[in-house]
Design a protein around this motif. Structure first.
Motif, PDB file in Angstrom:
ATOM      1  N   ALA A  72       0.642  -1.265  -0.305  1.00 32.82           N
ATOM      2  CA  ALA A  72      -0.037   0.019  -0.348  1.00 32.82           C
ATOM      3  C   ALA A  72       0.966   1.552   0.186  1.00 32.82           C
ATOM      4  CB  ALA A  72      -0.995   0.075   1.072  1.00 32.82           C
ATOM      5  N   SER A  73       2.390   1.434   0.821  1.00 40.45           N
ATOM      6  CA  SER A  73       2.962   2.710   0.893  1.00 40.45           C
ATOM      7  C   SER A  73       3.713   2.716  -0.288  1.00 40.45           C
ATOM      8  CB  SER A  73       3.506   1.874   2.135  1.00 40.45           C
ATOM      9  OG  SER A  73       2.732   2.018   3.706  1.00 40.45           O
ATOM     10  N   ALA A  74       4.353   1.494  -1.405  1.00 43.63           N
ATOM     11  CA  ALA A  74       5.309   1.720  -2.055  1.00 43.63           C
ATOM     12  C   ALA A  74       4.999   0.861  -3.551  1.00 43.63           C
ATOM     13  CB  ALA A  74       6.675   1.898  -1.650  1.00 43.63           C
ATOM     14  N   PRO A  75       4.120   0.690  -4.230  1.00 42.16           N
ATOM     15  CA  PRO A  75       3.276  -0.168  -5.184  1.00 42.16           C
ATOM     16  C   PRO A  75       4.618  -0.422  -5.899  1.00 42.16           C
ATOM     17  CG  PRO A  75       1.563   1.667  -5.236  1.00 42.16           C
ATOM     18  CD  PRO A  75       2.671   1.990  -3.494  1.00 42.16           C
ATOM     19  N   GLU A  76       5.481   0.580  -5.477  1.00 35.14           N
ATOM     20  CA  GLU A  76       6.467   0.578  -7.260  1.00 35.14           C
ATOM     21  C   GLU A  76       7.345  -0.569  -6.616  1.00 35.14           C
ATOM     22  OE1 GLU A  76       7.263   4.281  -4.300  1.00 35.14           O
ATOM     23  OE2 GLU A  76       5.854   3.300  -5.056  1.00 35.14           O
ATOM     24  N   LEU A  77       7.650  -0.761  -5.211  1.00 37.23           N
ATOM     25  CA  LEU A  77       8.549  -1.966  -4.634  1.00 37.23           C
ATOM     26  C   LEU A  77       7.933  -3.574  -5.691  1.00 37.23           C
ATOM     27  CD1 LEU A  77       9.051  -0.647  -1.582  1.00 37.23           C
ATOM     28  CD2 LEU A  77      10.325  -0.602  -3.797  1.00 37.23           C
ATOM     29  N   TRP A  78       9.534  -4.194  -5.754  1.00 38.17           N
ATOM     30  CA  TRP A  78       8.801  -6.133  -6.221  1.00 38.17           C
ATOM     31  C   TRP A  78       8.960  -6.754  -5.265  1.00 38.17           C
ATOM     32  CZ3 TRP A  78       9.517  -7.236 -11.231  1.00 38.17           C
ATOM     33  CH2 TRP A  78       8.413  -6.620 -12.380  1.00 38.17           C
ATOM     34  N   PRO A  79       8.140  -7.572  -4.605  1.00 34.94           N
ATOM     35  CA  PRO A  79       7.986  -8.745  -3.852  1.00 34.94           C
ATOM     36  C   PRO A  79       9.239  -9.813  -4.476  1.00 34.94           C
ATOM     37  CG  PRO A  79       5.761  -8.613  -4.588  1.00 34.94           C
ATOM     38  CD  PRO A  79       7.096  -7.371  -5.205  1.00 34.94           C
ATOM     39  N   VAL A 120      15.211  -3.211  -0.837  1.00 33.80           N
ATOM     40  CA  VAL A 120      15.222  -1.595   0.156  1.00 33.80           C
ATOM     41  C   VAL A 120      14.671  -2.053   1.431  1.00 33.80           C
ATOM     42  CG1 VAL A 120      14.052   0.018   0.155  1.00 33.80           C
ATOM     43  CG2 VAL A 120      14.375  -0.138  -2.171  1.00 33.80           C
ATOM     44  N   CYS A 121      14.141  -3.157   1.158  1.00 33.75           N
ATOM     45  CA  CYS A 121      13.387  -3.642   3.051  1.00 33.75           C
ATOM     46  C   CYS A 121      13.259  -4.539   2.691  1.00 33.75           C
ATOM     47  CB  CYS A 121      12.034  -2.673   3.328  1.00 33.75           C
ATOM     48  SG  CYS A 121      10.538  -2.745   2.092  1.00 33.75           S
ATOM     49  N   PHE A 122      13.497  -5.247   4.229  1.00 33.83           N
ATOM     50  CA  PHE A 122      13.033  -6.652   4.677  1.00 33.83           C
ATOM     51  C   PHE A 122      12.605  -6.871   5.257  1.00 33.83           C
ATOM     52  CE2 PHE A 122      17.203  -4.929   5.599  1.00 33.83           C
ATOM     53  CZ  PHE A 122      17.444  -6.542   6.807  1.00 33.83           C
ATOM     54  N   PHE A 123      11.827  -8.246   5.756  1.00 28.66           N
ATOM     55  CA  PHE A 123      11.670  -8.964   7.065  1.00 28.66           C
ATOM     56  C   PHE A 123      12.485 -10.418   7.445  1.00 28.66           C
ATOM     57  CE2 PHE A 123       8.978 -11.441   9.443  1.00 28.66           C
ATOM     58  CZ  PHE A 123       8.303 -10.928  10.395  1.00 28.66           C
ATOM     59  N   GLY A 144      13.754  -4.616   8.597  1.00 28.56           N
ATOM     60  CA  GLY A 144      15.024  -3.771   7.946  1.00 28.56           C
ATOM     61  C   GLY A 144      14.957  -2.710   6.811  1.00 28.56           C
ATOM     62  N   PHE A 145      15.904  -1.682   6.804  1.00 29.02           N
ATOM     63  CA  PHE A 145      16.238  -1.660   5.311  1.00 29.02           C
ATOM     64  C   PHE A 145      17.411  -1.828   5.106  1.00 29.02           C
ATOM     65  CE2 PHE A 145      12.140   0.489   7.663  1.00 29.02           C
ATOM     66  CZ  PHE A 145      11.293   0.610   6.371  1.00 29.02           C
ATOM     67  N   SER A 146      17.832  -1.337   3.546  1.00 31.42           N
ATOM     68  CA  SER A 146      19.136  -1.731   3.070  1.00 31.42           C
ATOM     69  C   SER A 146      19.444  -0.222   2.659  1.00 31.42           C
ATOM     70  CB  SER A 146      19.340  -2.098   2.059  1.00 31.42           C
ATOM     71  OG  SER A 146      18.932  -1.359   0.738  1.00 31.42           O
ATOM     72  N   ASP A 147      21.077   0.103   2.770  1.00 28.59           N
ATOM     73  CA  ASP A 147      21.252   1.572   2.304  1.00 28.59           C
ATOM     74  C   ASP A 147      20.322   1.940   0.519  1.00 28.59           C
ATOM     75  OD1 ASP A 147      22.842  -0.666   0.198  1.00 28.59           O
ATOM     76  OD2 ASP A 147      24.614   0.319  -0.012  1.00 28.59           O
ATOM     77  N   GLN A 148      19.959   0.950   0.108  1.00 28.90           N
ATOM     78  CA  GLN A 148      19.597   1.489  -0.734  1.00 28.90           C
ATOM     79  C   GLN A 148      18.068   2.684  -0.098  1.00 28.90           C
ATOM     80  OE1 GLN A 148      20.051   1.317  -3.983  1.00 28.90           O
ATOM     81  NE2 GLN A 148      22.518   0.350  -3.225  1.00 28.90           N
ATOM     82  N   ALA A 149      17.792   2.530   0.799  1.00 32.67           N
ATOM     83  CA  ALA A 149      16.260   2.990   1.270  1.00 32.67           C
ATOM     84  C   ALA A 149      16.676   4.751   1.707  1.00 32.67           C
ATOM     85  CB  ALA A 149      16.026   2.016   2.732  1.00 32.67           C
ATOM     86  N   ASN A 150      16.138   5.386   1.346  1.00 29.27           N
ATOM     87  CA  ASN A 150      16.379   6.893   1.460  1.00 29.27           C
ATOM     88  C   ASN A 150      16.761   7.768   2.566  1.00 29.27           C
ATOM     89  OD1 ASN A 150      17.097   7.781  -1.167  1.00 29.27           O
ATOM     90  ND2 ASN A 150      15.297   7.797  -1.531  1.00 29.27           N
ATOM     91  N   LEU A 151      16.876   6.846   3.876  1.00 29.41           N
ATOM     92  CA  LEU A 151      16.311   7.634   5.123  1.00 29.41           C
ATOM     93  C   LEU A 151      17.325   8.018   6.099  1.00 29.41           C
ATOM     94  CD1 LEU A 151      15.240   3.510   6.513  1.00 29.41           C
ATOM     95  CD2 LEU A 151      13.592   5.221   5.699  1.00 29.41           C
ATOM     96  N   ASP A 152      18.370   8.716   5.246  1.00 29.53           N
ATOM     97  CA  ASP A 152      18.995   9.647   5.382  1.00 29.53           C
ATOM     98  C   ASP A 152      18.788  10.229   6.882  1.00 29.53           C
ATOM     99  OD1 ASP A 152      20.433   8.215   3.719  1.00 29.53           O
ATOM    100  OD2 ASP A 152      21.513   8.972   3.771  1.00 29.53           O
ATOM    101  N   LYS A 165       9.204   7.163   2.524  1.00 31.94           N
ATOM    102  CA  LYS A 165      10.412   7.901   2.644  1.00 31.94           C
ATOM    103  C   LYS A 165      11.814   7.094   2.065  1.00 31.94           C
ATOM    104  CE  LYS A 165      13.835  10.692   5.619  1.00 31.94           C
ATOM    105  NZ  LYS A 165      13.662  10.843   7.478  1.00 31.94           N
ATOM    106  N   ALA A 166      11.243   5.680   2.394  1.00 30.46           N
ATOM    107  CA  ALA A 166      12.639   5.365   1.172  1.00 30.46           C
ATOM    108  C   ALA A 166      12.406   5.231   0.084  1.00 30.46           C
ATOM    109  CB  ALA A 166      12.579   3.867   2.475  1.00 30.46           C
TER     110      ALA A 166
END
Length: 158
Positions: free
Chosen positions: A79-86, A102-105, A119-127, A155-156
Motif C-alpha cells: 500500500a505504501s510503495a506499490p512500485e517495490l517488487w516483492p 530496499v527493505c526486508f523482514f 530492516g532497510f538496506s543502504d538503498q533506502a532513502n532514510l538518511d 520515505k525509503a
C-alpha cells in the motif's frame, strides 16, 4: 580420533585439527536454498507476480506469530510503495527497486531471536543527519506502528 598437528606461526604455536569434513548439513541446505532463490530472483525480476508468490510461500512456512507480522508488513509495503517488487532475499521476504533490496523482514524464528526485524538496506532513502536507524525490532503491530512503518517505507522509496 581426529589427528591433531601443531603449526608454528612466528612465536605462536597454533593447534589445528583434521576433524573438519567441510560444510555442515545446515550450511549445505542454506547454500542450496540460496541457489534456488537466485533462480527465483531471475524469474521475479521479469514478473512481479512470481516474486510475490515466492515471498508469500516463504511467509507461509513461518510460525504463526512471525507469519502474522509478515503478512501485515506485506500489506503495508504494498500500500505504501506499490512500485517495490516483492521477492525473497536470503530466505526472507524483501522488497526491491531496480533489482536492489530496499527493505526486508526477518522472522524471529529464523535466527532464534526474541523479536522479528524490519530492516532497510543502504538503498533506502532514510538518511537523517549522520546517524539514523536502519532496522526495527517487532513483536506485534499496533495501528500507530503500522502508520509509522508506512511512512518509513514511503520515505525509503522517495
Amino acid at each position: 580420533m581426529a589427528e591433531r598437528k601443531t603449526a608454528t606461526k612466528g612465536a605462536k604455536t597454533v593447534a589445528t585439527s583434521k576433524a573438519s569434513k567441510g560444510f555442515t548439513a545446515a550450511e549445505r541446505a542454506a547454500m542450496k536454498e540460496r541457489a534456488r532463490e537466485l533462480k527465483a530472483e531471475e524469474r521475479a525480476s521479469q514478473n512481479k507476480a512470481d516474486g510475490e508468490r515466492d515471498l508469500l510461500a516463504k511467509v507461509a512456512e513461518m510460525p504463526a506469530s512471525d507469519r502474522a507480522l509478515a503478512k501485515r508488513l506485506h500489506a503495508i509495503v504494498k500500500a505504501s510503495a506499490p512500485e517495490l517488487w516483492p521477492r525473497t532475499w536470503y530466505g526472507m521476504p524483501a522488497y526491491a527497486r531496480d533489482g536492489k533490496v530496499v527493505c526486508f523482514f526477518q522472522s524471529a524464528d529464523k535466527f532464534k531471536s526474541r523479536y522479528a526485524t524490519l530492516g532497510f538496506s543502504d538503498q533506502a532513502n532514510l538518511d537523517d543527519g549522520v546517524m539514523w536507524p536502519t532496522s526495527f525490532a517487532l513483536k506485534k503491530l499496533t495501528a500507530a506502528d503500522e502508520a509509522r512503518i508506512g511512512a518509513l517505507v514511503k520515505k525509503a522509496v522517495s
